[in-house]
Write a protein that holds these residues in place. Sequence first.
Motif, PDB file in Angstrom:
ATOM      1  N   GLY A  94       0.778  -1.227   0.000  1.00 64.20           N
ATOM      2  CA  GLY A  94       0.000   0.000   0.000  1.00 64.20           C
ATOM      3  C   GLY A  94       0.807   1.272   0.000  1.00 64.20           C
ATOM      4  N   HIS A  95       2.110   1.183  -0.320  1.00 58.45           N
ATOM      5  CA  HIS A  95       2.980   2.373  -0.320  1.00 58.45           C
ATOM      6  C   HIS A  95       3.908   2.306  -1.534  1.00 58.45           C
ATOM      7  N   LYS A  96       3.352   2.396  -2.723  1.00 58.69           N
ATOM      8  CA  LYS A  96       4.152   2.227  -3.936  1.00 58.69           C
ATOM      9  C   LYS A  96       5.270   3.249  -4.036  1.00 58.69           C
ATOM     10  N   ALA A  97       5.003   4.498  -3.665  1.00 58.28           N
ATOM     11  CA  ALA A  97       6.024   5.539  -3.769  1.00 58.28           C
ATOM     12  C   ALA A  97       7.215   5.251  -2.864  1.00 58.28           C
ATOM     13  N   ALA A  98       7.011   4.469  -1.792  1.00 61.81           N
ATOM     14  CA  ALA A  98       8.107   4.157  -0.875  1.00 61.81           C
ATOM     15  C   ALA A  98       9.143   3.247  -1.509  1.00 61.81           C
ATOM     16  N   ALA A  99       8.829   2.646  -2.650  1.00 58.50           N
ATOM     17  CA  ALA A  99       9.802   1.790  -3.333  1.00 58.50           C
ATOM     18  C   ALA A  99      11.066   2.569  -3.673  1.00 58.50           C
ATOM     19  N   SER A 100      10.922   3.845  -3.997  1.00 58.32           N
ATOM     20  CA  SER A 100      12.093   4.654  -4.328  1.00 58.32           C
ATOM     21  C   SER A 100      13.025   4.794  -3.127  1.00 58.32           C
ATOM     22  N   LEU A 101      12.468   4.941  -1.941  1.00 53.14           N
ATOM     23  CA  LEU A 101      13.292   5.064  -0.739  1.00 53.14           C
ATOM     24  C   LEU A 101      13.999   3.749  -0.420  1.00 53.14           C
ATOM     25  N   VAL A 102      13.289   2.640  -0.590  1.00 51.09           N
ATOM     26  CA  VAL A 102      13.884   1.336  -0.319  1.00 51.09           C
ATOM     27  C   VAL A 102      15.031   1.062  -1.285  1.00 51.09           C
ATOM     28  N   LEU A 103      14.838   1.360  -2.563  1.00 50.24           N
ATOM     29  CA  LEU A 103      15.903   1.164  -3.544  1.00 50.24           C
ATOM     30  C   LEU A 103      17.070   2.114  -3.294  1.00 50.24           C
ATOM     31  N   ALA A 104      16.775   3.306  -2.766  1.00 52.00           N
ATOM     32  CA  ALA A 104      17.843   4.238  -2.417  1.00 52.00           C
ATOM     33  C   ALA A 104      18.698   3.689  -1.273  1.00 52.00           C
ATOM     34  N   VAL A 105      18.083   3.018  -0.326  1.00 55.47           N
ATOM     35  CA  VAL A 105      18.829   2.403   0.767  1.00 55.47           C
ATOM     36  C   VAL A 105      19.745   1.298   0.233  1.00 55.47           C
ATOM     37  N   TYR A 106      19.262   0.555  -0.752  1.00 52.87           N
ATOM     38  CA  TYR A 106      20.083  -0.468  -1.414  1.00 52.87           C
ATOM     39  C   TYR A 106      21.347   0.161  -2.004  1.00 52.87           C
TER      40      TYR A 106
END
Length: 423
Positions: free
Chosen positions: A244-256
């Motif tokens: 339910g938080h599609k936009a948060a994918a960018s933050l998760v990939l940034a942490v990677y």
Amino acid sequence: MPSPYRALFGRPGTRSFSAAGLLGRMPLSMMGIGIVTMVSQLTGRYGLAGALSATLALSAAVLGPQISRLVDRHGQRRVMRPATLVSLAAVAGLLLSALQRWPDWLLFAFAACMGCVPSVGSMVRARWAELYQGSPRELHTAYSWESIVDEMCFIVGPILSIGLSTAWFPEAGPLLAGGFLAAGVFWLTAQRATEPVPHPREHHTKGSALRSRGLQVLVVTFVATGAIFGAIDVVTVAFAEEEGHKAAASLVLAVYALGSCVAGAVFGLLHLKGHPSRRWVVGVCAMAVSMVPLQFVSSLPLLAVALFVAGLSIAPTMVTTMALVEEHVPRAQLTEGMTWTSTGLAVGVALGSSAAGWVVDAAGAARGYLVPVAAGVLAALVAFAGYRRLRPQPVLPMAARTVADLPEPAAVAAERQGEQSVA
């Protein structure tokens, strides 16, 4: 900035071409994920989104080494600018097709043409190699710095691409990526003082740099490694949407990418001994092992932690790869050789993103993380199988052998000595 990095930028023009390279490489992290986000928003079809991203990656894999080969022969400015204009025209066509909801085949046609884009990272690394030729310590720091720049792109790029496409309009991410490409390439090619001088025609060997047996191992391994990256991009977007938080994918990939950035910064400070082939195999195996915890994550915070740890092995492996490319490829084909590793990654990204898209559509995001695990295992197996081609070989006295008879690294070194003598 730590002293090795400060000393690195003591040469005139280094700050400018590195900054231009940062802009020019932003599309590397923005375009593929931007297409996935845009198409999934417009159609809800992750299979189509992954296939389009794969088409772009495969096209770049086919065209990139040819562009770099022309650069080695004719110079960066003469080749990069027209190639970039073709790619930008294709970006405009893709966005217009998406906006007008034109047929899928037209989207694929424009995505294929977008692959006519120069490998900006290889062009910048070639400039460092020219400036610090014969200085392995400085080149180690330079390649580490460029790995940090790569990861900075992957920290900021997905946030911009996914964030703008979800908060503004679906085509915003790829549109901004095209702007970065134009600015970076034209700024870089305007800097003539640090541009490597094309090698004379007689220094160019017939055939591709890919004839190098060592480079073949690196490229094949990077196909599997690229599949890890491509799969993680697609599956993470789908996982975030399921949460339910599609936009948060960018933050998760940034942490990677942040994990890789941290590791790269530390790696550049080290003065390592021993042949880089050993470190490279260890790095590839570490990437494979780091994919296992992804099978057990149940929330976005846990996924971010797992990806940060996984990212720690990326930059050191990439830095070591550049050192091996320089050892196994003649200097007259160095840009092409570096681009072949990017090509391997691009092919892998294409395969990984496409496979992950279909798995997500069929079984959900959690199952999608099986794709990077399989790719990691394959990368480790290829690295072990090809290690003998990369490690140092015994060299007989020069009087007893011709350059053609020498083991590959020694033959390259002898060729470079000959080039310096001619110069």
